[in-house]
Design a protein around this motif. Structure first.
Motif, short mmCIF file in Angstrom:
data_model
loop_
_atom_site.label_atom_id
_atom_site.label_comp_id
_atom_site.label_asym_id
_atom_site.label_seq_id
_atom_site.Cartn_x
_atom_site.Cartn_y
_atom_site.Cartn_z
N SER A 54 44.52 74.96 -22.70
CA SER A 54 44.18 73.58 -23.05
C SER A 54 42.88 73.52 -23.85
O SER A 54 42.74 72.67 -24.74
CB SER A 54 44.10 72.70 -21.81
N ALA A 55 41.94 74.42 -23.59
CA ALA A 55 40.69 74.44 -24.35
C ALA A 55 40.95 74.75 -25.82
O ALA A 55 40.42 74.08 -26.71
CB ALA A 55 39.72 75.47 -23.76
N LEU A 56 41.77 75.77 -26.08
CA LEU A 56 42.06 76.13 -27.47
C LEU A 56 42.81 75.02 -28.19
O LEU A 56 42.51 74.70 -29.35
CB LEU A 56 42.85 77.43 -27.54
N LYS A 57 43.77 74.41 -27.51
CA LYS A 57 44.52 73.32 -28.13
C LYS A 57 43.63 72.11 -28.39
O LYS A 57 43.71 71.48 -29.44
CB LYS A 57 45.72 72.94 -27.27
N ALA A 58 42.73 71.79 -27.45
CA ALA A 58 41.83 70.65 -27.61
C ALA A 58 40.84 70.87 -28.76
O ALA A 58 40.43 69.91 -29.42
CB ALA A 58 41.07 70.39 -26.32
N LEU A 59 40.47 72.12 -29.00
CA LEU A 59 39.51 72.42 -30.07
C LEU A 59 40.18 72.56 -31.44
O LEU A 59 39.49 72.79 -32.43
CB LEU A 59 38.73 73.69 -29.73
N GLY A 60 41.50 72.44 -31.49
CA GLY A 60 42.20 72.48 -32.78
C GLY A 60 42.63 73.87 -33.23
O GLY A 60 42.94 74.05 -34.41
N PHE A 61 42.67 74.83 -32.32
CA PHE A 61 43.19 76.15 -32.68
C PHE A 61 44.69 76.03 -32.95
O PHE A 61 45.38 75.21 -32.35
CB PHE A 61 42.94 77.16 -31.55
N THR A 62 45.18 76.84 -33.86
CA THR A 62 46.60 76.84 -34.19
C THR A 62 47.23 78.14 -33.71
O THR A 62 46.52 79.08 -33.37
CB THR A 62 46.81 76.70 -35.70
N GLN A 63 48.54 78.17 -33.73
CA GLN A 63 49.31 79.34 -33.30
C GLN A 63 48.81 79.85 -31.94
O GLN A 63 48.65 81.05 -31.75
CB GLN A 63 49.25 80.45 -34.35
N VAL A 64 48.57 78.92 -31.03
CA VAL A 64 48.09 79.27 -29.70
C VAL A 64 49.25 79.83 -28.89
O VAL A 64 50.32 79.22 -28.81
CB VAL A 64 47.47 78.04 -28.99
N TYR A 70 46.70 85.85 -20.64
CA TYR A 70 46.02 86.06 -21.93
C TYR A 70 46.39 84.90 -22.85
O TYR A 70 47.54 84.49 -22.91
CB TYR A 70 46.49 87.36 -22.59
N ILE A 71 45.40 84.40 -23.58
CA ILE A 71 45.63 83.31 -24.51
C ILE A 71 45.02 83.70 -25.85
O ILE A 71 43.88 84.21 -25.90
CB ILE A 71 45.01 81.98 -24.02
N TYR A 72 45.78 83.50 -26.93
CA TYR A 72 45.32 83.84 -28.26
C TYR A 72 45.48 82.62 -29.16
O TYR A 72 46.37 81.81 -28.96
CB TYR A 72 46.15 84.98 -28.86
N GLY A 73 44.61 82.51 -30.18
CA GLY A 73 44.74 81.42 -31.12
C GLY A 73 43.97 81.68 -32.39
O GLY A 73 43.11 82.57 -32.44
N ASN A 74 44.29 80.91 -33.42
CA ASN A 74 43.62 81.02 -34.73
C ASN A 74 42.91 79.72 -35.05
O ASN A 74 43.40 78.64 -34.70
CB ASN A 74 44.64 81.31 -35.83
N PHE A 75 41.81 79.83 -35.74
CA PHE A 75 41.11 78.67 -36.27
C PHE A 75 40.72 79.05 -37.70
O PHE A 75 39.77 79.80 -37.90
CB PHE A 75 39.87 78.33 -35.44
N HIS A 76 41.50 78.58 -38.65
CA HIS A 76 41.37 79.00 -40.06
C HIS A 76 41.47 80.52 -40.11
O HIS A 76 42.47 81.06 -39.70
CB HIS A 76 40.11 78.42 -40.68
N GLU A 111 31.90 76.79 -28.14
CA GLU A 111 32.79 75.66 -27.83
C GLU A 111 33.85 76.06 -26.80
O GLU A 111 34.10 75.32 -25.86
CB GLU A 111 33.45 75.13 -29.10
N VAL A 112 34.45 77.21 -27.00
CA VAL A 112 35.47 77.67 -26.05
C VAL A 112 34.84 77.94 -24.69
O VAL A 112 35.37 77.56 -23.65
CB VAL A 112 36.21 78.92 -26.58
N ALA A 113 33.67 78.57 -24.67
CA ALA A 113 32.99 78.87 -23.41
C ALA A 113 32.64 77.60 -22.66
O ALA A 113 32.80 77.53 -21.43
CB ALA A 113 31.73 79.69 -23.68
N TRP A 114 32.18 76.57 -23.35
CA TRP A 114 31.83 75.30 -22.69
C TRP A 114 33.07 74.61 -22.13
O TRP A 114 33.01 73.97 -21.10
CB TRP A 114 31.09 74.38 -23.64
N LYS A 115 34.21 74.74 -22.82
CA LYS A 115 35.45 74.12 -22.33
C LYS A 115 36.01 74.86 -21.12
O LYS A 115 36.79 74.30 -20.36
CB LYS A 115 36.51 74.10 -23.43
N MET A 116 35.66 76.14 -20.98
CA MET A 116 36.16 76.91 -19.85
C MET A 116 35.34 76.59 -18.61
O MET A 116 35.68 76.86 -17.53
CB MET A 116 36.11 78.41 -20.14
#
Length: 116
Positions: A54-64, A70-76, A111-116
């Motif tokens: 949910s943190a990655l999706k909320a921050l706008g990461f794509t291809q999550v 394990y969770i992976y994602g891209n941001f640009h 940002e990811v660390a604060w959301k976790m």
């Protein structure tokens, strides 16, 4: 007949030995920035993984993608990996962000660390 076959094999091998190997030249590039973080969480490992998702999706990461814990994602052109490890009823989370720009990678990591 047998001798001509052997001479042919040696000729072929000698020809192969004289071929020059090409060297691969790669353009020089800066290595990517890699920023990481870790912390203990007072939640079960499954909840940790869902929180990372949910943190990655909320921050706008794509291809999550979530693969077990394990969770992976891209941001640009940046990539993040979050790993949740069980500590009994609690969990421990590792996260790493990699990309070409130091400031952006550091900010994404924070940002990811604060959301976790």
């Amino acid at each position: 007949m047998k001798n001509s076959f052997i001479v042919g094999i040696f000729s072929l091998l000698a020809g192969c030995a004289s071929v020059q190997k090409e060297t691969l030249e790669l353009p020089t590039a800066k290595p990517p920035q890699l920023w990481s973080h870790h912390k203990a969480l007072d939640i079960h490992v499954g909840a940790c993984a869902l929180k990372g998702l949910s943190a990655l999706k909320a921050l706008g990461f794509t291809q999550v993608v979530k693969n077990e814990n394990y969770i992976y994602g891209n941001f640009h052109n940046n990539r993040v990996a979050v790993k949740c490890v069980s500590r009994g009823v609690a969990s421990f989370v590792y996260l790493a962000v990699a990309g070409p720009n130091k400031e952006i990678v550091e900010k994404l990591r924070n940002e990811v660390a604060w959301k976790m």
